[in-house]
Design a protein around this motif. Structure first.
Motif, PDB file in Angstrom:
ATOM      1  N   PRO A   1       0.826  -1.212   0.000  1.00 39.42           N
ATOM      2  CA  PRO A   1       0.000   0.000   0.000  1.00 39.42           C
ATOM      3  C   PRO A   1       0.867   1.271   0.000  1.00 39.42           C
ATOM      4  O   PRO A   1       2.077   1.217   0.206  1.00 39.42           O
ATOM      5  N   ILE A   2       0.212   2.415  -0.180  1.00 35.81           N
ATOM      6  CA  ILE A   2       0.882   3.695  -0.022  1.00 35.81           C
ATOM      7  C   ILE A   2       1.217   3.886   1.456  1.00 35.81           C
ATOM      8  O   ILE A   2       0.413   3.570   2.326  1.00 35.81           O
ATOM      9  N   HIS A   3       2.431   4.375   1.736  1.00 35.69           N
ATOM     10  CA  HIS A   3       2.851   4.525   3.128  1.00 35.69           C
ATOM     11  C   HIS A   3       3.488   5.902   3.336  1.00 35.69           C
ATOM     12  O   HIS A   3       3.595   6.701   2.401  1.00 35.69           O
ATOM     13  N   VAL A   4       3.907   6.159   4.564  1.00 33.50           N
ATOM     14  CA  VAL A   4       4.404   7.488   4.904  1.00 33.50           C
ATOM     15  C   VAL A   4       5.666   7.841   4.121  1.00 33.50           C
ATOM     16  O   VAL A   4       5.923   9.012   3.834  1.00 33.50           O
TER      17      VAL A   4
ATOM     18  N   GLU B   1      -3.579   7.438   9.139  1.00 34.63           N
ATOM     19  CA  GLU B   1      -4.724   6.850   9.846  1.00 34.63           C
ATOM     20  C   GLU B   1      -5.832   6.391   8.903  1.00 34.63           C
ATOM     21  O   GLU B   1      -6.359   5.281   9.061  1.00 34.63           O
ATOM     22  N   PRO B   2      -6.224   7.200   7.878  1.00 36.80           N
ATOM     23  CA  PRO B   2      -7.280   6.730   6.969  1.00 36.80           C
ATOM     24  C   PRO B   2      -6.884   5.482   6.193  1.00 36.80           C
ATOM     25  O   PRO B   2      -7.716   4.591   5.959  1.00 36.80           O
ATOM     26  N   VAL B   3      -5.609   5.388   5.782  1.00 31.46           N
ATOM     27  CA  VAL B   3      -5.138   4.213   5.045  1.00 31.46           C
ATOM     28  C   VAL B   3      -5.138   2.994   5.959  1.00 31.46           C
ATOM     29  O   VAL B   3      -5.588   1.904   5.572  1.00 31.46           O
ATOM     30  N   CYS B   4      -4.656   3.181   7.167  1.00 30.08           N
ATOM     31  CA  CYS B   4      -4.633   2.079   8.127  1.00 30.08           C
ATOM     32  C   CYS B   4      -6.047   1.561   8.402  1.00 30.08           C
ATOM     33  O   CYS B   4      -6.292   0.353   8.434  1.00 30.08           O
ATOM     34  N   LYS B   5      -6.990   2.486   8.552  1.00 30.15           N
ATOM     35  CA  LYS B   5      -8.381   2.100   8.811  1.00 30.15           C
ATOM     36  C   LYS B   5      -8.976   1.341   7.628  1.00 30.15           C
ATOM     37  O   LYS B   5      -9.657   0.326   7.803  1.00 30.15           O
ATOM     38  N   TYR B   6      -8.693   1.810   6.419  1.00 32.45           N
ATOM     39  CA  TYR B   6      -9.212   1.159   5.201  1.00 32.45           C
ATOM     40  C   TYR B   6      -8.680  -0.265   5.108  1.00 32.45           C
ATOM     41  O   TYR B   6      -9.435  -1.213   4.830  1.00 32.45           O
TER      42      TYR B   6
END
Length: 204
Positions: free
Chosen positions: A12-15, A191-196
């Motif tokens: 996924p896309i990350h920091v 946070e939104p990516v982690c939640k998804y």
């Protein structure tokens, strides 16, 4: 507009991705950075990828509050497998008033001679190259391709080496494995990516 194109599978896309994209948008002569989600990279195996629309959704979740960063699904519309040269030709035709540049890590510059029409790309586009600290897995993946790396590319007038760009030793493959191993990855993702990812039960 001056657009920097940041290609990636973002799986996924990350920091680390976001730090680079934001740096280019803020510190280089670019109006926007487009994160171009690639449906298939000719140099990578596809079986580990999430569906294209899920990876695009993750990018949108990650950058939705930053007007200088935009997602692009332009390659979804092109025949696969696709090459960067084809994408650039399509973008130039679709957005004739925009000027496009490419953003890449120095690991990609090492293997750039393997790209389709790479000499023509060098002649016609600016490349913003950021340093990369490769993970062990990435070292293995790029080792064979980089045997004939030509350091002269660093000296090309269209190649801008961004030595002060902040880098992080983190990769999507590390994050995928960490999720499979039930590790806490909350600080490597927004946070939104982690939640998804948690809601969709991805990578487990």
């Amino acid at each position: 507009m001056k657009i920097g194109l940041y290609f990636g599978t973002f799986n996924p896309i990350h920091v680390g991705h976001l730090v680079i994209a934001n740096y280019m948008a803020e510190y280089k002569d670019l109006d926007q950075v487009w994160l171009v989600v690639t449906p298939q990279n000719p140099l990578k195996i596809k079986h580990s990828l999430l569906a294209d629309y899920h990876r695009l959704a993750l990018v949108n979740e990650a950058i939705k509050d930053n007007p200088k960063l935009q997602s692009s699904d332009i390659e979804f519309k092109l025949q696969q497998p696709n090459y960067t040269a084809t994408t650039l030709a399509y973008l130039k035709d679709k957005y004739p008033k925009n000027t496009f540049s490419l953003i890449m890590g120095e690991d990609n510059l090492r293997t750039f001679h393997k790209w389709y029409n790479y000499e023509r790309l060098l002649e016609n586009y600016t490349f913003y190259v950021y340093p990369r600290v490769l993970t062990e897995q990435e070292e293995l993946e790029t080792h064979n391709l980089s045997q004939t790396f030509d350091n002269k590319l660093n000296q090309h007038p269209n190649v801008i080496i961004c030595e002060d760009a902040p880098v992080m030793k983190v990769s999507s493959s590390f994050i995928r494995k960490a999720i499979r191993d039930k590790k806490d990855v909350r600080y490597l993702l927004t946070e939104p990516v982690c939640k998804y990812i948690e809601e969709m039960n991805f990578y487990r």
